[in-house]
Motif scaffolding. Structure first.
Motif, PDB file in Angstrom:
ATOM      1  N   GLN A 269       0.845  -1.179   0.000  1.00  0.00           N
ATOM      2  CA  GLN A 269       0.000   0.000   0.000  1.00  0.00           C
ATOM      3  C   GLN A 269       0.887   1.238   0.000  1.00  0.00           C
ATOM      4  O   GLN A 269       2.114   1.132   0.025  1.00  0.00           O
ATOM      5  N   TRP A 270       0.248   2.405  -0.026  1.00  0.00           N
ATOM      6  CA  TRP A 270       1.030   3.638   0.022  1.00  0.00           C
ATOM      7  C   TRP A 270       1.670   3.833   1.391  1.00  0.00           C
ATOM      8  O   TRP A 270       2.847   4.172   1.500  1.00  0.00           O
ATOM      9  N   THR A 275       4.046   0.306  -2.789  1.00  0.00           N
ATOM     10  CA  THR A 275       3.376   1.410  -3.490  1.00  0.00           C
ATOM     11  C   THR A 275       4.080   2.743  -3.242  1.00  0.00           C
ATOM     12  O   THR A 275       4.445   3.457  -4.184  1.00  0.00           O
ATOM     13  N   VAL A 311      -6.457  -4.989  -3.294  1.00  0.00           N
ATOM     14  CA  VAL A 311      -6.594  -5.060  -1.850  1.00  0.00           C
ATOM     15  C   VAL A 311      -8.054  -4.820  -1.468  1.00  0.00           C
ATOM     16  O   VAL A 311      -8.898  -4.551  -2.320  1.00  0.00           O
ATOM     17  N   ASP A 318      -4.247   3.052   2.079  1.00  0.00           N
ATOM     18  CA  ASP A 318      -4.045   1.605   2.171  1.00  0.00           C
ATOM     19  C   ASP A 318      -4.968   0.824   1.254  1.00  0.00           C
ATOM     20  O   ASP A 318      -5.262  -0.339   1.515  1.00  0.00           O
ATOM     21  N   GLY A 319      -5.414   1.454   0.165  1.00  0.00           N
ATOM     22  CA  GLY A 319      -6.391   0.798  -0.689  1.00  0.00           C
ATOM     23  C   GLY A 319      -6.057   0.822  -2.167  1.00  0.00           C
ATOM     24  O   GLY A 319      -4.958   1.200  -2.592  1.00  0.00           O
ATOM     25  N   ASN A 323      -2.903   2.450  -4.595  1.00  0.00           N
ATOM     26  CA  ASN A 323      -2.050   1.568  -5.384  1.00  0.00           C
ATOM     27  C   ASN A 323      -2.077   1.910  -6.872  1.00  0.00           C
ATOM     28  O   ASN A 323      -1.079   1.738  -7.577  1.00  0.00           O
TER      29      ASN A 323
END
Length: 399
Positions: A269-270, A275, A311, A318-319, A323
């Motif tokens: 994720q970021w 990511t 995800v 975080d999604g 990404n």
């Protein structure tokens, strides 16, 4: 989950209509149904960009930039004014994403768009007050570990606010003599934190942990430093630290650990993982164009994001939306259409499944379902960015 790009990609017009519609829903849920301009200080819990009302203003700005809608700009100004009122009493942080820095920087940019010179001067003055926070330029030799260095809550996040101002208003918008001591303090803090480690010249701790990712760790701090002119010595330390980060990849997956020594290989994720590293390495490949390793590292990190698939969350932090920006960054530095198509594939998945993911509870708290970094506002920004992918930028991270 495996993806193919051929049967998932939606046309540009659908992304535009979907982005405008979702932006309207974000405004309705976070502003109009919550009381809009009638909001009092007690009603606005979070005035920040990351999970709060300012994220709605940022989404309106993205909509204005894509469509030219003056209504979006007026709405953006109104929301920022409310956030500014609340933040003066409640926000102790000075960063773009989680503090007053973002409110005042965004306020100045919107005032400039509107030709409101009085409001522009007001917000620039307020930003200058933030810049004069005593802890910002204090180095470790002066006990400067009181303020963190990370992007979300620390000095890197303040510096990003200044970069945002300079991008929109010009280099003259904010004096470099105020920024340079903060940059010097960040570099000095990293060197002190590395404990004379010649392999990794810069290292930082957040709440005692050596995080490596974008939100609270090395990748985010380096991303900000890469946007400033660096001396030869400073540039070499940044390069060595980037190489150290790349050496920490998990050997089998190619993903990055969330913190130094953490064996858990689950987060792509970021905030943590490949990511954020892909986006930072894309920037490094532009700054250090003769060092092919950073471009190669960015491409490899992007492959990790693609192979990991979809995800379960929607947001930038975080999604799926966050990404997708890894591919947009790779598209910008390579010009290769495969990365644009991959970003569109992720975005198309969100078009069909985003609301379902939110309704299934894959958001940190129901009140954040429409937020910029943990909810659907980030998806709207992604769809707007897909209209001109060569000009796309991860909100609050890329310029």
């Amino acid at each position: 989950m495996d993806l193919t790009v051929s049967n998932l990609t939606l046309p540009r017009e659908i992304f535009l209509r979907a982005a405008i519609s979702l932006k309207d829903q974000v405004v309705r849920a976070t502003w109009k149904e919550a009381g809009g301009g009638e909001m009092g200080q007690g009603k606005v819990i979070d005035p920040t960009m990351y999970t709060g009302l300012l994220g709605t203003a940022f989404t309106c700005l993205r909509s204005y930039e894509a469509t030219g809608s003056q209504q979006d700009l007026l709405l953006c100004r109104e929301i920022i004014d409310t956030c500014a009122t609340v933040a003066r009493a409640s926000s102790r942080h000075v960063t773009f994403l989680c503090g007053r820095g973002g409110i005042y920087a965004l306020g100045a940019v919107v005032a400039n768009y509107m030709g409101d010179h009085q409001k522009l001067d007001l917000f620039l003055g307020l930003f200058l007050e933030v810049a004069q926070e005593k802890a910002l330029p204090v180095g470790p030799e002066e006990g400067g570990f009181g303020m963190s260095y990370d992007l979300l809550y620390g000095r890197a996040g303040f510096l990003w606010s200044a970069l945002f101002l300079k991008k929109y208003l010009g280099q003259h918008a904010f004096p470099n003599d105020i920024l340079m001591p903060v940059i010097d303090a960040a570099l000095a803090g990293g060197r002190a934190g590395a404990s004379d480690n010649s392999v990794c010249p810069l290292m930082y701790r957040w709440h005692g942990t050596r995080y490596l990712g974008a939100a609270n760790g090395l990748a985010g701090i380096l991303q900000v430093l890469l946007h400033f002119p660096l001396s030869t010595e400073d540039a070499e330390d940044v390069k060595k630290t980037l190489r150290y980060l790349m050496s920490k990849r998990f050997p089998h997956s190619g993903n990055y650990p969330s913190s130094e020594g953490n064996p858990r290989d689950k987060l792509v994720q970021w905030s943590h993982g490949a990511t954020g590293m892909a986006i930072t390495l894309c920037k490094a490949s532009q700054v250090f164009a003769s060092d092919r390793e950073f471009r190669d590292g960015a491409i490899e990190a992007g492959e990790v994001v693609w192979k990991n698939g979809l995800v379960k969350k929607v947001g930038l932090a975080d999604g799926v939306a966050g990404n997708a920006y890894a591919f947009l960054s790779l598209y910008r530095i390579t010009g290769e259409s495969i990365y644009e198509e991959r970003a569109k594939a992720f975005a198309s998945f969100l078009f069909h499944n985003g609301r379902t993911l939110v309704s299934e509870g894959n958001v940190h708290g129901g009140d954040r379902a429409y937020s910029l970094f943990q909810g659907l506002a980030g998806t709207a920004c992604l769809w707007f960015d897909l209209l001109e992918p060569q000009n796309s930028r991860f909100p609050g991270y890329d310029l």
